[in-house]
Design a protein around this motif. Sequence first.
Motif, short mmCIF file in Angstrom:
data_model
loop_
_atom_site.label_atom_id
_atom_site.label_comp_id
_atom_site.label_asym_id
_atom_site.label_seq_id
_atom_site.Cartn_x
_atom_site.Cartn_y
_atom_site.Cartn_z
N ASP A 159 -9.28 4.39 1.26
CA ASP A 159 -10.34 5.03 0.47
C ASP A 159 -9.80 5.69 -0.79
N GLU A 160 -8.50 5.97 -0.84
CA GLU A 160 -7.90 6.63 -2.00
C GLU A 160 -7.60 5.65 -3.14
N LEU A 161 -7.61 4.36 -2.84
CA LEU A 161 -7.22 3.36 -3.84
C LEU A 161 -8.14 3.36 -5.05
N PRO A 162 -7.59 3.05 -6.23
CA PRO A 162 -8.45 2.82 -7.40
C PRO A 162 -9.46 1.72 -7.09
N GLU A 163 -10.52 1.68 -7.84
CA GLU A 163 -11.59 0.72 -7.56
C GLU A 163 -11.11 -0.72 -7.64
N THR A 164 -10.21 -1.00 -8.57
CA THR A 164 -9.65 -2.35 -8.69
C THR A 164 -8.12 -2.26 -8.67
N SER A 165 -7.48 -3.41 -8.55
CA SER A 165 -6.02 -3.46 -8.50
C SER A 165 -5.39 -3.49 -9.89
N GLU A 166 -6.19 -3.43 -10.92
CA GLU A 166 -5.69 -3.63 -12.29
C GLU A 166 -4.55 -2.68 -12.66
N SER A 167 -4.61 -1.44 -12.19
CA SER A 167 -3.58 -0.46 -12.56
C SER A 167 -2.22 -0.78 -11.96
N PHE A 168 -2.17 -1.70 -10.99
CA PHE A 168 -0.90 -2.07 -10.36
C PHE A 168 -0.28 -3.33 -10.96
N HIS A 169 -1.02 -4.06 -11.78
CA HIS A 169 -0.61 -5.40 -12.18
C HIS A 169 0.73 -5.44 -12.91
N ASN A 170 1.06 -4.42 -13.68
CA ASN A 170 2.31 -4.44 -14.46
C ASN A 170 3.46 -3.74 -13.75
N MET A 171 3.29 -3.38 -12.50
CA MET A 171 4.34 -2.72 -11.74
C MET A 171 5.27 -3.75 -11.10
N GLN A 172 6.37 -3.27 -10.54
CA GLN A 172 7.39 -4.15 -9.98
C GLN A 172 7.04 -4.56 -8.55
N PHE A 173 6.78 -5.83 -8.36
CA PHE A 173 6.49 -6.39 -7.04
C PHE A 173 7.74 -7.09 -6.50
N THR A 174 7.89 -7.09 -5.19
CA THR A 174 9.06 -7.68 -4.56
C THR A 174 8.67 -8.93 -3.77
N GLU A 175 9.36 -10.02 -4.06
CA GLU A 175 9.11 -11.27 -3.35
C GLU A 175 9.88 -11.30 -2.03
N ASP A 176 9.61 -12.31 -1.21
CA ASP A 176 10.31 -12.48 0.06
C ASP A 176 11.78 -12.78 -0.19
N GLU A 177 12.61 -12.38 0.77
CA GLU A 177 14.06 -12.57 0.66
C GLU A 177 14.61 -13.18 1.94
N TRP A 178 15.66 -13.97 1.79
CA TRP A 178 16.28 -14.64 2.93
C TRP A 178 17.01 -13.64 3.83
N THR A 179 16.86 -13.81 5.14
CA THR A 179 17.55 -12.96 6.09
C THR A 179 18.06 -13.79 7.25
N VAL A 180 19.18 -13.36 7.84
CA VAL A 180 19.75 -14.08 8.98
C VAL A 180 19.96 -13.18 10.19
N ASN A 181 19.67 -11.88 10.07
CA ASN A 181 19.92 -10.99 11.20
C ASN A 181 18.87 -9.90 11.38
N GLU A 182 17.66 -10.15 10.92
CA GLU A 182 16.59 -9.16 11.05
C GLU A 182 15.43 -9.61 11.92
N VAL A 183 15.21 -10.91 12.04
CA VAL A 183 14.12 -11.43 12.86
C VAL A 183 14.68 -11.74 14.25
N TRP A 184 14.86 -10.70 15.07
CA TRP A 184 15.37 -10.86 16.42
C TRP A 184 14.37 -11.65 17.24
N ASP A 185 14.83 -12.70 17.92
CA ASP A 185 13.85 -13.56 18.59
C ASP A 185 14.15 -13.85 20.06
N SER A 186 14.99 -13.04 20.69
CA SER A 186 15.24 -13.20 22.12
C SER A 186 15.76 -11.89 22.69
#
Length: 270
Positions: free
Chosen positions: A165-192
Amino acid sequence: MKNLITKNLLKMAVAGINILMLSSCNGIFDEIYDQPKEIVPTKGQLVIDATSWADWYYIDLDKLHQLTINGDEEALRKAQTEFTAYPIPMEPTGDKVTTPVTDKKTGQYMYWFDVFGAGIENNTFSYFTPTAAQAAPDNWTIAVHRNNVRTNGGAVLETTYTSMDELPETSESFHNMQFTEDEWTVNEVWDSQDQGMLMGYVPSQGIEINRVLSSWLSMKIPPMPPAFSLNNHVFILRLKDGSYAALQLENYLSQSGKKCYLTINYKYPY
Protein backbone atom coordinates in the motif's frame (compact mmCIF):
# COMPACT_ATOMS: atom_id res chain seq x y z
CA MET A 1 30.11 -56.61 24.44
CA LYS A 2 27.40 -54.75 26.33
CA ASN A 3 29.46 -51.54 26.32
CA LEU A 4 30.04 -51.84 22.56
CA ILE A 5 26.29 -52.17 21.87
CA THR A 6 25.57 -49.17 24.09
CA LYS A 7 28.15 -47.04 22.24
CA ASN A 8 26.68 -48.01 18.85
CA LEU A 9 23.17 -47.15 20.00
CA LEU A 10 24.38 -43.76 21.20
CA LYS A 11 26.03 -43.07 17.85
CA MET A 12 22.81 -43.95 16.01
CA ALA A 13 20.80 -41.69 18.31
CA VAL A 14 23.13 -38.73 17.70
CA ALA A 15 23.00 -39.29 13.93
CA GLY A 16 19.21 -39.37 14.01
CA ILE A 17 19.06 -36.12 15.95
CA ASN A 18 21.37 -34.42 13.45
CA ILE A 19 19.21 -35.53 10.52
CA LEU A 20 16.15 -34.02 12.17
CA MET A 21 18.02 -30.78 12.82
CA LEU A 22 19.27 -30.46 9.25
CA SER A 23 15.84 -31.13 7.79
CA SER A 24 14.26 -28.36 9.84
CA CYS A 25 12.63 -26.72 6.82
CA ASN A 26 9.97 -29.41 7.29
CA GLY A 27 7.70 -29.76 10.32
CA ILE A 28 9.05 -32.62 12.42
CA PHE A 29 5.73 -33.46 14.10
CA ASP A 30 3.42 -32.97 11.10
CA GLU A 31 2.12 -36.53 11.23
CA ILE A 32 1.56 -36.58 15.00
CA TYR A 33 -0.85 -33.70 15.52
CA ASP A 34 -3.98 -32.65 13.68
CA GLN A 35 -3.19 -30.27 10.83
CA PRO A 36 -4.62 -26.73 11.06
CA LYS A 37 -6.59 -25.20 8.22
CA GLU A 38 -4.62 -24.22 5.14
CA ILE A 39 -3.77 -20.60 4.37
CA VAL A 40 -6.29 -19.02 2.01
CA PRO A 41 -4.82 -16.31 -0.25
CA THR A 42 -6.48 -12.92 -0.57
CA LYS A 43 -6.62 -10.79 -3.72
CA GLY A 44 -3.11 -10.21 -5.07
CA GLN A 45 -1.60 -13.05 -3.09
CA LEU A 46 -0.06 -16.48 -3.72
CA VAL A 47 0.43 -19.41 -1.37
CA ILE A 48 3.12 -21.93 -2.42
CA ASP A 49 4.28 -25.02 -0.58
CA ALA A 50 7.95 -24.70 -1.58
CA THR A 51 9.27 -27.00 1.16
CA SER A 52 10.49 -29.65 -1.31
CA TRP A 53 14.24 -29.95 -1.67
CA ALA A 54 13.94 -31.46 -5.14
CA ASP A 55 11.49 -29.22 -7.05
CA TRP A 56 11.04 -25.80 -8.62
CA TYR A 57 7.60 -24.13 -8.79
CA TYR A 58 6.76 -21.59 -11.50
CA ILE A 59 4.60 -18.46 -11.29
CA ASP A 60 3.04 -16.86 -14.37
CA LEU A 61 1.97 -13.31 -13.46
CA ASP A 62 0.43 -12.70 -16.88
CA LYS A 63 -1.87 -15.72 -16.43
CA LEU A 64 -2.92 -14.44 -13.01
CA HIS A 65 -3.64 -11.01 -14.52
CA GLN A 66 -5.77 -12.49 -17.31
CA LEU A 67 -7.77 -14.59 -14.85
CA THR A 68 -8.38 -11.49 -12.73
CA ILE A 69 -9.61 -9.55 -15.77
CA ASN A 70 -11.88 -12.42 -16.83
CA GLY A 71 -13.42 -12.61 -13.37
CA ASP A 72 -12.99 -16.39 -13.17
CA GLU A 73 -12.65 -16.61 -9.40
CA GLU A 74 -12.46 -20.40 -9.26
CA ALA A 75 -9.66 -20.59 -11.83
CA LEU A 76 -7.86 -17.66 -10.17
CA ARG A 77 -7.96 -19.30 -6.74
CA LYS A 78 -6.55 -22.47 -8.25
CA ALA A 79 -3.75 -20.52 -9.93
CA GLN A 80 -2.97 -18.81 -6.62
CA THR A 81 -2.54 -22.05 -4.69
CA GLU A 82 -1.83 -25.00 -7.02
CA PHE A 83 1.60 -25.24 -8.63
CA THR A 84 3.13 -28.04 -10.68
CA ALA A 85 6.42 -29.37 -9.35
CA TYR A 86 9.30 -29.38 -11.85
CA PRO A 87 11.93 -31.78 -10.46
CA ILE A 88 15.58 -30.82 -10.36
CA PRO A 89 17.47 -33.21 -12.71
CA MET A 90 19.48 -35.74 -10.73
CA GLU A 91 20.26 -38.46 -13.30
CA PRO A 92 23.92 -38.24 -14.42
CA THR A 93 24.55 -37.57 -18.12
CA GLY A 94 28.32 -38.02 -17.87
CA ASP A 95 31.20 -38.89 -15.59
CA LYS A 96 31.91 -37.34 -12.20
CA VAL A 97 34.51 -34.54 -12.25
CA THR A 98 36.70 -33.85 -9.20
CA THR A 99 38.46 -30.74 -10.51
CA PRO A 100 36.67 -27.38 -10.07
CA VAL A 101 34.30 -26.50 -12.93
CA THR A 102 34.93 -22.98 -14.23
CA ASP A 103 32.17 -22.64 -16.83
CA LYS A 104 28.39 -22.70 -16.43
CA LYS A 105 27.67 -26.42 -16.65
CA THR A 106 24.30 -27.74 -15.56
CA GLY A 107 24.46 -30.53 -13.04
CA GLN A 108 24.96 -31.43 -9.42
CA TYR A 109 27.76 -29.72 -7.50
CA MET A 110 28.82 -31.40 -4.27
CA TYR A 111 30.28 -29.02 -1.70
CA TRP A 112 31.45 -29.44 1.87
CA PHE A 113 29.95 -26.85 4.21
CA ASP A 114 31.27 -26.08 7.68
CA VAL A 115 27.82 -26.49 9.22
CA PHE A 116 29.12 -27.24 12.71
CA GLY A 117 31.94 -24.70 12.70
CA ALA A 118 32.44 -21.34 10.99
CA GLY A 119 29.17 -21.66 9.06
CA ILE A 120 28.01 -22.33 5.51
CA GLU A 121 29.97 -19.36 4.16
CA ASN A 122 33.02 -21.58 4.67
CA ASN A 123 32.72 -24.23 1.95
CA THR A 124 34.85 -26.12 -0.55
CA PHE A 125 34.19 -27.90 -3.85
CA SER A 126 34.18 -31.72 -3.78
CA TYR A 127 32.96 -32.96 -7.18
CA PHE A 128 30.60 -32.26 -10.09
CA THR A 129 28.19 -34.58 -11.90
CA PRO A 130 26.62 -33.37 -15.19
CA THR A 131 22.85 -33.65 -15.63
CA ALA A 132 20.17 -32.41 -17.98
CA ALA A 133 19.09 -28.77 -17.79
CA GLN A 134 16.22 -27.67 -15.56
CA ALA A 135 12.80 -28.10 -17.18
CA ALA A 136 10.37 -25.16 -17.24
CA PRO A 137 6.90 -24.37 -18.61
CA ASP A 138 6.53 -22.32 -21.78
CA ASN A 139 5.38 -19.22 -19.93
CA TRP A 140 6.57 -18.11 -16.51
CA THR A 141 7.71 -15.02 -14.65
CA ILE A 142 9.55 -16.25 -11.55
CA ALA A 143 10.32 -19.65 -10.04
CA VAL A 144 10.80 -20.58 -6.39
CA HIS A 145 12.68 -23.42 -4.71
CA ARG A 146 12.62 -23.19 -0.93
CA ASN A 147 14.59 -19.98 -0.20
CA ASN A 148 15.80 -19.56 -3.81
CA VAL A 149 14.15 -17.45 -6.51
CA ARG A 150 14.98 -16.96 -10.18
CA THR A 151 13.42 -14.91 -12.96
CA ASN A 152 12.67 -15.58 -16.61
CA GLY A 153 15.11 -13.05 -18.06
CA GLY A 154 14.10 -10.37 -15.59
CA ALA A 155 15.90 -8.12 -13.11
CA VAL A 156 15.06 -7.04 -9.56
CA LEU A 157 15.29 -3.96 -7.35
CA GLU A 158 14.79 -3.96 -3.57
CA THR A 159 12.84 -0.96 -2.23
CA THR A 160 12.61 0.43 1.29
CA TYR A 161 8.83 -0.05 1.37
CA THR A 162 7.41 -2.69 3.72
CA SER A 163 3.83 -2.60 2.49
CA MET A 164 2.31 -2.86 -0.97
CA ASP A 165 0.00 0.00 0.00
CA GLU A 166 3.01 2.33 0.45
CA LEU A 167 4.14 1.98 -3.16
CA PRO A 168 3.89 4.90 -5.59
CA GLU A 169 0.90 4.65 -7.89
CA THR A 170 3.07 3.54 -10.81
CA SER A 171 6.52 1.99 -11.17
CA GLU A 172 7.83 4.94 -13.18
CA SER A 173 9.94 6.35 -10.33
CA PHE A 174 11.95 3.09 -10.22
CA HIS A 175 12.70 2.79 -13.94
CA ASN A 176 16.12 4.51 -13.87
CA MET A 177 17.37 2.71 -10.76
CA GLN A 178 19.85 -0.17 -10.67
CA PHE A 179 18.20 -3.55 -11.22
CA THR A 180 20.04 -6.85 -10.72
CA GLU A 181 19.76 -9.73 -13.17
CA ASP A 182 20.02 -13.43 -12.31
CA GLU A 183 23.49 -14.81 -11.57
CA TRP A 184 25.04 -18.25 -11.90
CA THR A 185 25.44 -20.26 -8.70
CA VAL A 186 26.79 -23.72 -7.89
CA ASN A 187 26.38 -23.97 -4.12
CA GLU A 188 23.20 -22.14 -3.09
CA VAL A 189 20.34 -24.27 -4.44
CA TRP A 190 20.62 -27.18 -1.99
CA ASP A 191 18.58 -30.03 -3.41
CA SER A 192 18.99 -33.06 -1.13
CA GLN A 193 19.01 -33.82 2.57
CA ASP A 194 20.50 -37.32 2.46
CA GLN A 195 22.80 -38.71 5.13
CA GLY A 196 25.85 -37.04 3.60
CA MET A 197 24.64 -33.85 5.31
CA LEU A 198 25.73 -35.36 8.63
CA MET A 199 29.31 -34.81 7.48
CA GLY A 200 28.55 -31.39 5.95
CA TYR A 201 28.31 -32.57 2.32
CA VAL A 202 25.36 -31.02 0.49
CA PRO A 203 24.62 -31.26 -3.26
CA SER A 204 23.49 -28.13 -5.10
CA GLN A 205 22.06 -27.46 -8.53
CA GLY A 206 24.10 -25.40 -10.97
CA ILE A 207 21.61 -22.75 -12.12
CA GLU A 208 21.02 -19.00 -12.28
CA ILE A 209 19.15 -17.36 -9.42
CA ASN A 210 18.30 -13.78 -8.54
CA ARG A 211 20.19 -13.05 -5.33
CA VAL A 212 18.32 -9.79 -4.71
CA LEU A 213 14.89 -11.40 -4.80
CA SER A 214 16.18 -14.50 -2.98
CA SER A 215 17.19 -12.22 -0.10
CA TRP A 216 13.55 -12.07 0.98
CA LEU A 217 14.25 -15.32 2.88
CA SER A 218 17.70 -15.94 4.33
CA MET A 219 19.04 -19.09 6.00
CA LYS A 220 21.84 -18.98 8.58
CA ILE A 221 23.94 -21.92 9.81
CA PRO A 222 25.02 -22.01 12.60
CA PRO A 223 22.91 -22.11 14.71
CA MET A 224 21.52 -25.59 14.38
CA PRO A 225 18.78 -26.11 13.45
CA PRO A 226 19.12 -23.37 10.79
CA ALA A 227 17.78 -19.90 11.53
CA PHE A 228 15.56 -18.26 8.90
CA SER A 229 14.93 -14.53 8.61
CA LEU A 230 12.31 -12.79 6.48
CA ASN A 231 13.00 -9.56 4.62
CA ASN A 232 9.56 -7.96 4.20
CA HIS A 233 10.67 -5.21 1.82
CA VAL A 234 8.77 -4.84 -1.44
CA PHE A 235 10.78 -5.81 -4.53
CA ILE A 236 10.27 -4.44 -8.04
CA LEU A 237 10.64 -6.94 -10.86
CA ARG A 238 11.37 -5.74 -14.38
CA LEU A 239 10.21 -8.48 -16.75
CA LYS A 240 12.07 -9.27 -19.97
CA ASP A 241 9.26 -7.61 -21.99
CA GLY A 242 9.85 -4.32 -20.14
CA SER A 243 6.77 -4.47 -17.92
CA TYR A 244 7.01 -4.24 -14.12
CA ALA A 245 5.65 -6.09 -11.11
CA ALA A 246 5.83 -5.61 -7.34
CA LEU A 247 6.50 -8.62 -5.10
CA GLN A 248 6.69 -9.11 -1.35
CA LEU A 249 7.18 -12.19 0.82
CA GLU A 250 4.63 -11.84 3.61
CA ASN A 251 5.24 -15.15 5.37
CA TYR A 252 7.38 -18.28 5.03
CA LEU A 253 5.58 -20.55 7.51
CA SER A 254 2.59 -22.83 7.05
CA GLN A 255 -0.15 -22.96 9.68
CA SER A 256 1.60 -26.02 11.15
CA GLY A 257 4.99 -24.30 11.26
CA LYS A 258 6.58 -25.72 8.09
CA LYS A 259 9.31 -23.40 6.83
CA CYS A 260 9.68 -22.43 3.16
CA TYR A 261 5.88 -22.39 2.80
CA LEU A 262 5.56 -19.06 1.01
CA THR A 263 2.83 -16.42 1.11
CA ILE A 264 3.66 -13.89 -1.61
CA ASN A 265 1.97 -10.55 -2.29
CA TYR A 266 2.05 -9.40 -5.89
CA LYS A 267 0.95 -6.50 -8.07
CA TYR A 268 1.03 -6.92 -11.84
CA PRO A 269 1.13 -5.02 -14.05
CA TYR A 270 2.68 -2.24 -12.00
